[in-house]
Every structure is written in structure tokens, then in C-alpha cells.
Design a protein around this motif. Sequence first.
Motif, PDB file in Angstrom:
ATOM      1  N   VAL A   1       6.446   8.816  -2.643  1.00 51.56           N
ATOM      2  CA  VAL A   1       6.386   9.649  -1.787  1.00 51.56           C
ATOM      3  C   VAL A   1       4.092   9.334  -1.034  1.00 51.56           C
ATOM      4  O   VAL A   1       3.686   9.215  -0.276  1.00 51.56           O
ATOM      5  CB  VAL A   1       5.880  11.548  -1.366  1.00 51.56           C
ATOM      6  CG1 VAL A   1       5.607  12.059  -0.259  1.00 51.56           C
ATOM      7  CG2 VAL A   1       7.995  11.488  -1.303  1.00 51.56           C
ATOM      8  N   PHE A   2       3.768   9.327  -2.158  1.00 51.09           N
ATOM      9  CA  PHE A   2       2.708   9.461  -2.529  1.00 51.09           C
ATOM     10  C   PHE A   2       1.803   7.656  -2.158  1.00 51.09           C
ATOM     11  O   PHE A   2       1.074   7.770  -1.648  1.00 51.09           O
ATOM     12  CB  PHE A   2       1.295  10.048  -3.999  1.00 51.09           C
ATOM     13  CG  PHE A   2       1.886  11.132  -4.381  1.00 51.09           C
ATOM     14  CD1 PHE A   2       1.609  12.207  -3.287  1.00 51.09           C
ATOM     15  CD2 PHE A   2       2.706  11.704  -5.331  1.00 51.09           C
ATOM     16  CE1 PHE A   2       2.048  13.529  -3.624  1.00 51.09           C
ATOM     17  CE2 PHE A   2       3.083  12.633  -5.643  1.00 51.09           C
ATOM     18  CZ  PHE A   2       2.300  14.479  -4.467  1.00 51.09           C
TER      19      PHE A   2
ATOM     20  N   LYS B   1      -6.834  -3.195  -4.736  1.00 46.36           N
ATOM     21  CA  LYS B   1      -6.800  -2.188  -5.421  1.00 46.36           C
ATOM     22  C   LYS B   1      -5.296  -1.322  -4.412  1.00 46.36           C
ATOM     23  O   LYS B   1      -5.406   0.048  -5.161  1.00 46.36           O
ATOM     24  CB  LYS B   1      -7.833  -1.292  -5.905  1.00 46.36           C
ATOM     25  CG  LYS B   1      -8.753  -1.686  -6.425  1.00 46.36           C
ATOM     26  CD  LYS B   1      -9.504  -0.648  -7.376  1.00 46.36           C
ATOM     27  CE  LYS B   1     -10.775  -1.972  -8.229  1.00 46.36           C
ATOM     28  NZ  LYS B   1     -11.696  -1.524  -8.145  1.00 46.36           N
ATOM     29  N   HIS B   2      -5.756  -1.478  -3.049  1.00 54.43           N
ATOM     30  CA  HIS B   2      -4.348  -0.547  -2.240  1.00 54.43           C
ATOM     31  C   HIS B   2      -3.406  -1.474  -2.325  1.00 54.43           C
ATOM     32  O   HIS B   2      -2.801  -2.279  -2.833  1.00 54.43           O
ATOM     33  CB  HIS B   2      -5.032  -1.559  -0.779  1.00 54.43           C
ATOM     34  CG  HIS B   2      -5.992  -0.558  -0.484  1.00 54.43           C
ATOM     35  ND1 HIS B   2      -6.889  -1.318   0.661  1.00 54.43           N
ATOM     36  CD2 HIS B   2      -7.639  -0.609  -1.477  1.00 54.43           C
ATOM     37  CE1 HIS B   2      -7.735  -0.132   1.346  1.00 54.43           C
ATOM     38  NE2 HIS B   2      -8.549  -0.594  -0.258  1.00 54.43           N
ATOM     39  N   PRO B   3      -2.307   0.098  -2.570  1.00 54.39           N
ATOM     40  CA  PRO B   3      -0.725  -0.049  -2.689  1.00 54.39           C
ATOM     41  C   PRO B   3      -0.422  -1.524  -0.977  1.00 54.39           C
ATOM     42  O   PRO B   3       1.283  -2.141  -2.408  1.00 54.39           O
ATOM     43  CB  PRO B   3      -0.518   0.872  -2.517  1.00 54.39           C
ATOM     44  CG  PRO B   3      -1.328   1.756  -1.454  1.00 54.39           C
ATOM     45  CD  PRO B   3      -2.664   1.200  -1.905  1.00 54.39           C
TER      46      PRO B   3
ATOM     47  N   PHE C   1       1.994  15.357   3.777  1.00 54.28           N
ATOM     48  CA  PHE C   1       0.769  15.426   2.996  1.00 54.28           C
ATOM     49  C   PHE C   1       0.117  14.396   3.692  1.00 54.28           C
ATOM     50  O   PHE C   1      -0.991  14.358   3.783  1.00 54.28           O
ATOM     51  CB  PHE C   1       1.463  13.913   1.751  1.00 54.28           C
ATOM     52  CG  PHE C   1       1.996  15.320   0.238  1.00 54.28           C
ATOM     53  CD1 PHE C   1       0.612  15.801  -0.185  1.00 54.28           C
ATOM     54  CD2 PHE C   1       3.214  14.899  -0.055  1.00 54.28           C
ATOM     55  CE1 PHE C   1       1.706  16.501  -1.514  1.00 54.28           C
ATOM     56  CE2 PHE C   1       3.250  15.855  -0.761  1.00 54.28           C
ATOM     57  CZ  PHE C   1       3.009  16.265  -1.498  1.00 54.28           C
ATOM     58  N   LEU C   2       0.330  13.746   4.333  1.00 57.48           N
ATOM     59  CA  LEU C   2      -0.310  12.931   5.358  1.00 57.48           C
ATOM     60  C   LEU C   2      -0.968  14.299   7.037  1.00 57.48           C
ATOM     61  O   LEU C   2      -2.137  13.590   7.565  1.00 57.48           O
ATOM     62  CB  LEU C   2       0.845  11.955   7.025  1.00 57.48           C
ATOM     63  CG  LEU C   2       1.165  10.945   6.476  1.00 57.48           C
ATOM     64  CD1 LEU C   2       2.735  10.455   7.410  1.00 57.48           C
ATOM     65  CD2 LEU C   2       0.505   9.787   5.915  1.00 57.48           C
TER      66      LEU C   2
ATOM     67  N   ARG D   1      -2.092   5.606   5.175  1.00 58.17           N
ATOM     68  CA  ARG D   1      -3.462   5.993   5.145  1.00 58.17           C
ATOM     69  C   ARG D   1      -4.250   4.506   5.893  1.00 58.17           C
ATOM     70  O   ARG D   1      -4.921   4.837   5.906  1.00 58.17           O
ATOM     71  CB  ARG D   1      -3.885   6.348   4.263  1.00 58.17           C
ATOM     72  CG  ARG D   1      -3.407   7.926   5.564  1.00 58.17           C
ATOM     73  CD  ARG D   1      -4.006   9.199   3.723  1.00 58.17           C
ATOM     74  NE  ARG D   1      -3.400  11.142   3.923  1.00 58.17           N
ATOM     75  CZ  ARG D   1      -3.336  11.439   3.338  1.00 58.17           C
ATOM     76  NH1 ARG D   1      -4.257  11.157   2.332  1.00 58.17           N
ATOM     77  NH2 ARG D   1      -3.202  12.961   3.750  1.00 58.17           N
ATOM     78  N   ASP D   2      -3.730   3.762   4.484  1.00 59.65           N
ATOM     79  CA  ASP D   2      -4.380   2.053   5.020  1.00 59.65           C
ATOM     80  C   ASP D   2      -3.780   0.870   5.652  1.00 59.65           C
ATOM     81  O   ASP D   2      -4.206   0.310   5.659  1.00 59.65           O
ATOM     82  CB  ASP D   2      -4.171   1.101   3.436  1.00 59.65           C
ATOM     83  CG  ASP D   2      -4.302   1.858   1.790  1.00 59.65           C
ATOM     84  OD1 ASP D   2      -5.823   2.691   2.370  1.00 59.65           O
ATOM     85  OD2 ASP D   2      -4.684   1.890   1.195  1.00 59.65           O
TER      86      ASP D   2
END
Length: 104
Positions: free
Chosen positions: A70-71, A56-58, A101-102, A78-79
Motif C-alpha cells: 500500500v505504501f 531511491k524512488h520506488p 493514505f493519499l 506521489r512520485d
Amino acid sequence: MEVSKRDWKLFRQRIAGWQEGYMEKLNEEYIRILQGEGKSSDKFWELEKRVKKDKKHPGVLIELNKHNMVFDVVALIRDKAISVDDLEGFSEDFTDMVQFFLER
């Protein structure tokens, strides 16, 4: 929060390599699970649980969408699929958005 055409093109060029590197790390973790101590059935089910979560992770599966870029990059960082250093070549506006955002 519009992403430039140049940043979008660069993202599309790099995403496959980023994902390949991330999946290589995942495969190494999976190997450690399978080679670890314990019953084969326990290792199998642990691996199944991890794959279900990880896919499920990008870094594994991503829908390429300029509006979510961006997201997606923030999620990749983050991953630990990529680092901020991997954003070299992107515009300052884009990297500033990511950094914003980070920090949230």
C-alpha cells in the motif's frame, strides 16, 4: 491492513511495467539536462545528482514486500510514476486504503 492475494499478484504483474514507464520519463528528463545550455561539467554533475536522488524512488528500485505494498503504491502515485487510474482491477478495499493514505 492485509492485502489480498489477488491484489498482491496483480501488483507483482504490473510493477515492472510501471517502473519501465517511470524510468522512460526519467531518461527523457536526463536527455533534456544533457542537451541544455551550459557547461558540460555542470550538466554532468546535475545529472549525477538527479540519478542519485531518483534511484531511491520506488519507480526505479523497490523491494517487493506484501506488507509495504500500500505504501509503495502511494509513493508511486506521489512520485507520478503511476496514477490512481492505474489501479483499475485492484479490489475496492485496496484502492480505498491507497486513497486514505493519499489524503493524509
